[in-house]
Enzyme design. Structure first.
Site, PDB file in Angstrom:
ATOM      1  N   ILE A  64       5.977   3.637  -2.313  1.00 14.23           N
ATOM      2  CA  ILE A  64       5.298   2.340  -2.247  1.00 14.23           C
ATOM      3  C   ILE A  64       5.370   1.818  -0.809  1.00 14.23           C
ATOM      4  CG2 ILE A  64       5.044   0.043  -3.271  1.00 14.23           C
ATOM      5  CD1 ILE A  64       6.770   0.930  -5.598  1.00 14.23           C
ATOM      6  N   PRO A  65       4.645   2.473   0.111  1.00 14.15           N
ATOM      7  CA  PRO A  65       4.633   1.934   1.469  1.00 14.15           C
ATOM      8  C   PRO A  65       4.010   0.546   1.450  1.00 14.15           C
ATOM      9  CG  PRO A  65       3.137   3.826   1.263  1.00 14.15           C
ATOM     10  CD  PRO A  65       3.799   3.639  -0.048  1.00 14.15           C
ATOM     11  N   HIS A  66       4.624  -0.374   2.159  1.00 14.05           N
ATOM     12  CA  HIS A  66       4.123  -1.743   2.144  1.00 14.05           C
ATOM     13  C   HIS A  66       4.510  -2.452   3.432  1.00 14.05           C
ATOM     14  CE1 HIS A  66       8.207  -1.823   0.502  1.00 14.05           C
ATOM     15  NE2 HIS A  66       8.313  -3.034   1.020  1.00 14.05           N
ATOM     16  N   CYS A  67       3.758  -3.504   3.740  1.00 12.38           N
ATOM     17  CA  CYS A  67       4.058  -4.301   4.929  1.00 12.38           C
ATOM     18  C   CYS A  67       3.350  -5.643   4.841  1.00 12.38           C
ATOM     19  CB  CYS A  67       3.628  -3.570   6.199  1.00 12.38           C
ATOM     20  SG  CYS A  67       1.839  -3.332   6.339  1.00 12.38           S
TER      21      CYS A  67
END
Length: 149
Positions: A64-67
């Site tokens: 779950i790459p997130h930013c």
């Protein structure tokens, strides 16, 4: 904000032939940049910066790459399945084949956390993950994810 309201067909990508974490993040940045009218390099840098804090590979073949992104005018989620699982430095050391990437404007911090929690909850269902992994087309992946959330 619910996952259902964030889901957009153009951000759902099935069976992508991607061979590294770096390429996954680049692909996410490319598809999201048009949707959010943001610079894809800024998106990539923000995602990579978050990965440097610790891998977003949460186990069970899920990442779950997130930013948070200052220039984002709305939240975007990318749902992606990979042709071949890749190393994502996951906590369980398992290769990743399902990616749920989240790009959020800084003012939507509470919604960001709630959305991450919804994805993490979905990731606990082996039946749901099997259905997502079985999808062969973007449309199938979109419809299956839409039915699960």
């Amino acid at each position: 904000m619910s996952l259902k309201s964030l889901l957009k067909a153009e951000l759902v990508l099935a069976k992508q032939d991607i061979v590294s974490k770096k390429r996954v993040l680049e692909c996410v940045a490319d598809v999201v940049s048009n949707r959010l009218h943001c610079d894809n390099e800024a998106i990539y840098d923000a995602l990579l910066g978050r990965e440097k804090l610790g891998s977003t590979g949460i186990g069970n073949g899920i990442a779950i790459p997130h930013c948070r992104l200052e220039s984002a005018n709305q939240t975007a989620i990318v749902v992606m399945s990979l042709q071949t699982p890749i190393d994502f430095d996951s906590i369980d050391k398992r290769a990743v084949d399902l990616v749920f990437a989240l790009i959020v404007p800084p003012q939507e911090c509470d919604q960001h956390l709630a959305t991450l929690a919804q994805i993490a909850e979905l990731a606990q269902s082996p039946e749901a993950l099997d259905k997502l992994r079985a999808a062969q087309t973007n449309e199938d992946l979109f419809n299956i994810f839409d039915a699960l959330i």
